[in-house]
Design an enzyme around this catalytic site. Sequence first.
Site, short mmCIF file in Angstrom:
data_model
loop_
_atom_site.label_atom_id
_atom_site.label_comp_id
_atom_site.label_asym_id
_atom_site.label_seq_id
_atom_site.Cartn_x
_atom_site.Cartn_y
_atom_site.Cartn_z
N SER A 122 25.18 -7.11 68.94
CA SER A 122 24.00 -6.23 69.03
C SER A 122 22.75 -6.98 69.42
CB SER A 122 23.77 -5.55 67.68
OG SER A 122 23.30 -6.48 66.72
N GLY A 123 22.75 -8.31 69.24
CA GLY A 123 21.54 -9.10 69.47
C GLY A 123 20.75 -9.32 68.20
N GLY A 124 21.19 -8.68 67.10
CA GLY A 124 20.53 -8.89 65.81
C GLY A 124 21.00 -10.18 65.15
N VAL A 125 20.46 -10.47 63.98
CA VAL A 125 20.74 -11.73 63.29
C VAL A 125 22.23 -11.88 62.97
CG1 VAL A 125 20.27 -13.12 61.24
CG2 VAL A 125 18.43 -11.78 62.28
N ASP A 126 22.82 -10.88 62.32
CA ASP A 126 24.17 -11.03 61.78
C ASP A 126 25.22 -11.22 62.86
OD1 ASP A 126 22.81 -10.50 59.41
OD2 ASP A 126 23.25 -8.36 59.51
N SER A 127 25.23 -10.34 63.87
CA SER A 127 26.25 -10.45 64.91
C SER A 127 26.01 -11.68 65.78
CB SER A 127 26.29 -9.18 65.77
OG SER A 127 25.09 -9.02 66.50
N SER A 128 24.75 -12.06 65.97
CA SER A 128 24.44 -13.23 66.80
C SER A 128 24.92 -14.51 66.15
CB SER A 128 22.93 -13.30 67.06
OG SER A 128 22.48 -12.19 67.80
N HIS A 134 14.52 -10.24 32.18
CA HIS A 134 15.21 -10.42 33.45
C HIS A 134 14.83 -11.77 34.07
CE1 HIS A 134 17.02 -6.41 34.04
NE2 HIS A 134 16.01 -6.00 33.29
N CYS A 169 19.58 -8.36 29.55
CA CYS A 169 19.08 -7.03 29.23
C CYS A 169 20.22 -6.11 28.77
CB CYS A 169 18.29 -6.45 30.39
SG CYS A 169 17.17 -5.11 29.92
N TYR A 170 20.62 -5.12 29.56
CA TYR A 170 21.71 -4.24 29.15
C TYR A 170 22.99 -5.05 28.91
CZ TYR A 170 25.16 -0.50 29.02
OH TYR A 170 26.17 0.34 28.63
N LYS A 195 21.57 -11.95 53.53
CA LYS A 195 20.86 -12.10 54.81
C LYS A 195 20.17 -13.46 54.92
CE LYS A 195 19.73 -9.19 57.59
NZ LYS A 195 20.26 -8.77 58.92
N GLY A 208 21.12 -2.92 33.40
CA GLY A 208 21.56 -1.61 33.85
C GLY A 208 20.67 -0.52 33.27
N GLU A 249 16.10 -13.12 36.64
CA GLU A 249 16.34 -13.15 38.08
C GLU A 249 15.14 -12.73 38.92
OE1 GLU A 249 17.95 -9.08 36.68
OE2 GLU A 249 17.57 -11.09 35.89
#
Length: 522
Positions: free
Chosen positions: A228-234, A174, A87-88, A378, A54, A176
């Site tokens: 919408s035709g995008g990745v998520d909704s498809s 870090h 870290c923090y 994603k 943080g 990650e």
Amino acid sequence: MHQCVVILDFGSQFTQLIARRVREAGVYSEILPCTASLSEVVALSPRGLILSGGPSSVYDEGAPQLDPELLHLKREDGSFVPVLGVCYGFQAMAHALGGEVLPASKREFGRAAIQVDSDSRLFKDVPEGSNVWMSHGDHMTRLPEGYEVIAHTSNAPIAAVRSTKLPHYGVQFHPEVHHTTYGKQILENFALQICECDGDWSPASFIEEKKAEIRDRVGSEHVILGLSGGVDSSVAAVLLHEAIGDQLTCIFVNNGLLRKGEWEQVQETFRDHYQIRLKAIDASELFLTRLEGIADPERKRVIIGNAFVEVFEQGKQDIIKELGTKPTFLAQGTLYPDVIESISFKGPSATIKTHHNVGGLPENMDFEVIEPFRELFKDEVRAIGRLLGVPESIVGRHPFPGPGLGIRVLGPVSKPDLELLREADDIFISELRNFGLYDEVWQAFAVLLPVRTVGVMGDVRTYENVCALRAVTSVDGMTADWSRFPDEFLAHVSNRIVNEIRGINRTVYDISSKPPATIEWE
């Protein structure tokens, strides 16, 4: 339920990366704000707890602090829940236990070589001298009682610690970020070796579990999804269709701001190939009429969003007539980063984004919401899409803004300008694919500028539009760098655009990073 490692967010820009790395080890992870109550953490039955980094200093007024009780949680078998401070988070843990944290005389930022001082499961299979990424201005000056140093760097005598009595660990670096060479191994060691998780979570296991969950919740009711035709909704549409079949109806709206061929492609894919019940509404004239003469991008967004709500509502009424019943559920492509943004301990922010792919729906639409991907990132949704057999042309698609080409035609939007932009964008994207560059960038697109320049073509003077090309590399879109393409590629694309599109006589390439610029121009 899968075993879970809980991550407490203290405001680090890398918190989501911690969750992703843990999941890559086959362990489900969830992020909670560091202000989450003890009961909220306990409700998730964590096998382990990670405290993120943080921007604060533990001694600052108002700095987020750690509830000491979280350091003594027990699992069902009576063993203590392992804790890893990053870290923090490491400093907050030590501070809560009576250690001392002070400003360092020299801020440490960048790569450092880690030297392991004591045998530890945390550093199992991590080579001596491997790089770690430091980013801190404070350091530990006195360890809490019962803690010992297990690693150092040339500038940080206390780079990692552990408790001699409890399964507690802390690292000043870090693990990650990709700059920490064996960071993924360190987090995997914590999740699998120290927390003793089974590592049985995967996108494949998620699919079957989620389909069963959807069937159980929906029963015999109907679901509407804004496609919408995008990745998520498809991918959500295909998953829901596999779970409940014709109980799903998708609404796909042509707002006149789609990419070249998108209106036809989405219908062909989902209605013809997947046999999904699809209501396609061509409302392009409505949208373009309302956008006429509007140059301000925020006004464009509001107009597009309001028009979408109207069209979606009419589509809903038509579906009710067709089905003879009112759908109970609304499905949305909300992703985990959207959820995290809303629960950040620094927020919720004043302008929380609407968490769906379809443009923003009012709360009074009287649906129960189904968000099958609200726990996923994603890249995990892309993996699920591939497992479900969704075409790569959809699964690997670059992000596309909700207002579509409306914010890529700078200034007022018109049909002729949209056609110019569609053709330029199609050339750019198709050549990225032809040159094998499409998958190397996070996002790429063309922008039509409200600028005309003088040109000459075949000894004839032209006075036509300027097209800007934008392509960036990124991990999550929060920060981005411009993509370095070969000169011959850019020359080839520019030549095609200028030679093939009557109305554009100049092409420029955007070499701005984010920050200070944004990815989109509007």
